[in-house]
Design a protein around this motif. Sequence first.
Motif, PDB file in Angstrom:
ATOM      1  N   LEU A 154       0.808  -1.215   0.000  1.00 20.19           N
ATOM      2  CA  LEU A 154       0.000   0.000   0.000  1.00 20.19           C
ATOM      3  C   LEU A 154       0.849   1.277   0.000  1.00 20.19           C
ATOM      4  O   LEU A 154       0.526   2.249  -0.701  1.00 20.19           O
ATOM      5  CB  LEU A 154      -0.916  -0.001   1.228  1.00 20.19           C
ATOM      6  CG  LEU A 154      -1.844   1.211   1.397  1.00 20.19           C
ATOM      7  CD1 LEU A 154      -2.865   1.247   0.268  1.00 20.19           C
ATOM      8  CD2 LEU A 154      -2.529   1.172   2.756  1.00 20.19           C
ATOM      9  N   LEU A 155       1.953   1.266   0.759  1.00 20.89           N
ATOM     10  CA  LEU A 155       2.679   2.507   1.023  1.00 20.89           C
ATOM     11  C   LEU A 155       3.970   2.680   0.230  1.00 20.89           C
ATOM     12  O   LEU A 155       4.411   3.814   0.023  1.00 20.89           O
ATOM     13  CB  LEU A 155       3.001   2.599   2.531  1.00 20.89           C
ATOM     14  CG  LEU A 155       1.791   2.556   3.477  1.00 20.89           C
ATOM     15  CD1 LEU A 155       2.252   2.529   4.927  1.00 20.89           C
ATOM     16  CD2 LEU A 155       0.864   3.731   3.223  1.00 20.89           C
ATOM     17  N   MET A 156       4.595   1.588  -0.223  1.00 15.60           N
ATOM     18  CA  MET A 156       5.885   1.710  -0.910  1.00 15.60           C
ATOM     19  C   MET A 156       5.691   1.871  -2.418  1.00 15.60           C
ATOM     20  O   MET A 156       4.733   1.327  -2.981  1.00 15.60           O
ATOM     21  CB  MET A 156       6.755   0.477  -0.629  1.00 15.60           C
ATOM     22  CG  MET A 156       7.181   0.333   0.819  1.00 15.60           C
ATOM     23  SD  MET A 156       8.311  -1.062   1.075  1.00 15.60           S
ATOM     24  CE  MET A 156       9.758  -0.482   0.187  1.00 15.60           C
ATOM     25  N   PRO A 157       6.585   2.610  -3.065  1.00 16.84           N
ATOM     26  CA  PRO A 157       6.497   2.741  -4.532  1.00 16.84           C
ATOM     27  C   PRO A 157       6.772   1.403  -5.210  1.00 16.84           C
ATOM     28  O   PRO A 157       7.498   0.559  -4.678  1.00 16.84           O
ATOM     29  CB  PRO A 157       7.583   3.773  -4.864  1.00 16.84           C
ATOM     30  CG  PRO A 157       8.539   3.703  -3.715  1.00 16.84           C
ATOM     31  CD  PRO A 157       7.712   3.380  -2.507  1.00 16.84           C
ATOM     32  N   GLN A 158       6.197   1.219  -6.406  1.00 15.57           N
ATOM     33  CA  GLN A 158       6.318  -0.052  -7.115  1.00 15.57           C
ATOM     34  C   GLN A 158       7.690  -0.132  -7.781  1.00 15.57           C
ATOM     35  O   GLN A 158       7.904   0.371  -8.877  1.00 15.57           O
ATOM     36  CB  GLN A 158       5.215  -0.180  -8.168  1.00 15.57           C
ATOM     37  CG  GLN A 158       5.102  -1.568  -8.765  1.00 15.57           C
ATOM     38  CD  GLN A 158       3.979  -1.670  -9.788  1.00 15.57           C
ATOM     39  OE1 GLN A 158       4.155  -1.261 -10.923  1.00 15.57           O
ATOM     40  NE2 GLN A 158       2.845  -2.197  -9.380  1.00 15.57           N
ATOM     41  N   ASP A 159       8.632  -0.770  -7.114  1.00 17.01           N
ATOM     42  CA  ASP A 159       9.985  -0.944  -7.647  1.00 17.01           C
ATOM     43  C   ASP A 159      10.579  -2.204  -7.030  1.00 17.01           C
ATOM     44  O   ASP A 159       9.900  -2.955  -6.318  1.00 17.01           O
ATOM     45  CB  ASP A 159      10.855   0.283  -7.369  1.00 17.01           C
ATOM     46  CG  ASP A 159      10.906   0.633  -5.874  1.00 17.01           C
ATOM     47  OD1 ASP A 159      10.585  -0.239  -5.033  1.00 17.01           O
ATOM     48  OD2 ASP A 159      11.270   1.776  -5.546  1.00 17.01           O
ATOM     49  N   MET A 160      11.869  -2.416  -7.281  1.00 17.36           N
ATOM     50  CA  MET A 160      12.515  -3.628  -6.785  1.00 17.36           C
ATOM     51  C   MET A 160      12.540  -3.687  -5.257  1.00 17.36           C
ATOM     52  O   MET A 160      12.441  -4.768  -4.664  1.00 17.36           O
ATOM     53  CB  MET A 160      13.937  -3.731  -7.336  1.00 17.36           C
ATOM     54  CG  MET A 160      14.668  -5.019  -6.953  1.00 17.36           C
ATOM     55  SD  MET A 160      13.735  -6.519  -7.402  1.00 17.36           S
ATOM     56  CE  MET A 160      13.857  -6.444  -9.191  1.00 17.36           C
ATOM     57  N   THR A 161      12.659  -2.537  -4.606  1.00 15.38           N
ATOM     58  CA  THR A 161      12.661  -2.512  -3.145  1.00 15.38           C
ATOM     59  C   THR A 161      11.339  -3.035  -2.594  1.00 15.38           C
ATOM     60  O   THR A 161      11.303  -3.814  -1.644  1.00 15.38           O
ATOM     61  CB  THR A 161      12.895  -1.077  -2.624  1.00 15.38           C
ATOM     62  OG1 THR A 161      14.135  -0.592  -3.130  1.00 15.38           O
ATOM     63  CG2 THR A 161      12.931  -1.055  -1.094  1.00 15.38           C
ATOM     64  N   GLN A 162      10.242  -2.630  -3.228  1.00 14.49           N
ATOM     65  CA  GLN A 162       8.936  -3.137  -2.814  1.00 14.49           C
ATOM     66  C   GLN A 162       8.856  -4.640  -3.010  1.00 14.49           C
ATOM     67  O   GLN A 162       8.331  -5.366  -2.159  1.00 14.49           O
ATOM     68  CB  GLN A 162       7.815  -2.444  -3.602  1.00 14.49           C
ATOM     69  CG  GLN A 162       6.428  -2.821  -3.096  1.00 14.49           C
ATOM     70  CD  GLN A 162       5.321  -2.413  -4.054  1.00 14.49           C
ATOM     71  OE1 GLN A 162       5.442  -2.609  -5.263  1.00 14.49           O
ATOM     72  NE2 GLN A 162       4.247  -1.849  -3.526  1.00 14.49           N
ATOM     73  N   SER A 163       9.379  -5.131  -4.140  1.00 14.51           N
ATOM     74  CA  SER A 163       9.377  -6.574  -4.405  1.00 14.51           C
ATOM     75  C   SER A 163      10.128  -7.335  -3.326  1.00 14.51           C
ATOM     76  O   SER A 163       9.679  -8.382  -2.843  1.00 14.51           O
ATOM     77  CB  SER A 163      10.010  -6.856  -5.777  1.00 14.51           C
ATOM     78  OG  SER A 163       9.296  -6.235  -6.809  1.00 14.51           O
ATOM     79  N   ILE A 164      11.285  -6.791  -2.910  1.00 18.24           N
ATOM     80  CA  ILE A 164      12.123  -7.457  -1.904  1.00 18.24           C
ATOM     81  C   ILE A 164      11.407  -7.498  -0.552  1.00 18.24           C
ATOM     82  O   ILE A 164      11.361  -8.533   0.124  1.00 18.24           O
ATOM     83  CB  ILE A 164      13.486  -6.756  -1.781  1.00 18.24           C
ATOM     84  CG1 ILE A 164      14.299  -6.973  -3.067  1.00 18.24           C
ATOM     85  CG2 ILE A 164      14.256  -7.282  -0.567  1.00 18.24           C
ATOM     86  CD1 ILE A 164      15.572  -6.162  -3.136  1.00 18.24           C
ATOM     87  N   PHE A 165      10.831  -6.356  -0.150  1.00 15.03           N
ATOM     88  CA  PHE A 165      10.139  -6.313   1.135  1.00 15.03           C
ATOM     89  C   PHE A 165       8.888  -7.195   1.125  1.00 15.03           C
ATOM     90  O   PHE A 165       8.569  -7.847   2.128  1.00 15.03           O
ATOM     91  CB  PHE A 165       9.775  -4.867   1.497  1.00 15.03           C
ATOM     92  CG  PHE A 165      10.871  -4.124   2.204  1.00 15.03           C
ATOM     93  CD1 PHE A 165      11.007  -4.196   3.585  1.00 15.03           C
ATOM     94  CD2 PHE A 165      11.784  -3.368   1.485  1.00 15.03           C
ATOM     95  CE1 PHE A 165      12.024  -3.521   4.242  1.00 15.03           C
ATOM     96  CE2 PHE A 165      12.806  -2.691   2.128  1.00 15.03           C
ATOM     97  CZ  PHE A 165      12.933  -2.763   3.517  1.00 15.03           C
ATOM     98  N   ALA A 166       8.177  -7.221  -0.008  1.00 21.45           N
ATOM     99  CA  ALA A 166       6.995  -8.078  -0.110  1.00 21.45           C
ATOM    100  C   ALA A 166       7.385  -9.545   0.011  1.00 21.45           C
ATOM    101  O   ALA A 166       6.739 -10.326   0.736  1.00 21.45           O
ATOM    102  CB  ALA A 166       6.278  -7.827  -1.428  1.00 21.45           C
TER     103      ALA A 166
END
Length: 482
Positions: free
Chosen positions: A357-369
């Motif tokens: 919901l809160l993080m921008p859609q990028d590789m960092t979001q993929s890693i945290f997800a």
Amino acid sequence: MDTSQQNSNDDSALSHLTVKQRIFFVVLVATMGALAFGYDTGIISGALPFMTLPPDQGGLDLTPFTEGLVTSSLIFGAALGAFLSGYFSDRFGRRITLRSLALIFVLGAIGTALAPNLHVMVAMRFLLGIAVGGGSSTVPVFIAEIAGPKRRAPLVSRNELMIVSGQLLAYVVSAVMSFTLNDPHLWRYMLAMAMIPGALLFIGTFFVPASPHWMVAEGRIKEASRILHKLRETPREVKKEMTEMRQHAKAARKGPSARELLQEKWILRLLLVGAGLGIVIQFTGVNAFMYYTPVILKTTGMGTNASIAATIGNGIVSVLATMVGIKAVGRFGRRTMLMTGLSVVIAMQLALGCVLLLMPQDMTQSIFALAAILVFLFFMQMCISPVYWLLMSELFPMKVRGVLTGAAVSFQWICNAAVAFAFPPLLSATGNGAFFIFAAINVGSLIFVITMLPETKGKSLEQIENEMRERFSEQEQDQQTA
């Protein structure tokens, strides 16, 4: 039905092994059903992205609705298989039931691999599900009755280890094939491999003994004693278990029939606890993650092949967690493990929802997800899944153990199907809100475990049955008094 000739062959096949080796071999054969269960439920994660392609590219042109239909058809079949196998398990024995299910595993795997269209695929997945569900209710009971009180917890938990090992195998096969094979019918090869553990289960059932508990319940005392001498280290253990089983069987014959027993209110209360545990394990949302992790990760911008490869992490974490869980389940109570697992599961579902919901859609979001998913799976597979299957092998009375286990596990599969079928449209409709919904449901599951679940650690199956009867009968009397 099991025969004396078959038992004689079993004795010969196992005579050269030590007690630990005999039990390990029996558990290994039985859990081929769990391996097939895991592979069949895991492989759809890698096959779906290719099955959604149009027919001219080798796919079945699946939509979000038909994705859910293909995935959940196996699970609806599993609900039926678990229910029916409970009856056949009590009537014909655990071993014969497993042998029959093995044949269905093989036929279902071949059918899904050759399916020419959506309708045939759904029908074959349903057939395969009958074997998956039947194995899921029969294998834990068979292992529990073979293992004895000392070894029951870790050995029944190996059923869960083989389930997650099958899922890991499915993820590895999916990733390797997706990167190395350039074939429009790639998904068919993935599905065809499911016949291998089914074939191994079928062959193996000719070399393992029948359940001594089932034998005693059928009045075949000498055969049960002979089997138990092969599976216990000292004559004292054999004598103690045989005495308990014979006394229990004698009391059961004097007591109500199986049909009458199923009508008693304490049995209904116990069955409701078993059904409640089905809600607990499935509404964690675990199979939404196991079936649809590539779909979830693709929403963060990750590519198809990369998202399929990432599911290997699911499998590795699940196997490692289950190995830790096998050690833990022998040391900690069932209630403690479930409460710990559910607490972390709730936290990780909230975390995943916030990340998306809160993080921008990028590789960092993929890693945290992915990190949130993996922590979720670790505690799910360490604390919740092994304990669920262990409780399914422990909670129910011998006279109707197969029927009640089948009914409870069948309801669990219905819950599984509901989650699998609803998740793609739910994710599409609510987006990140789906994970907050699961978190709220699991708060209710935690309250259920705290207030309703009895402890079974360290008790024989006969002790558990007596205590369950007393516990739920007292609750009924208290309510009538009130």
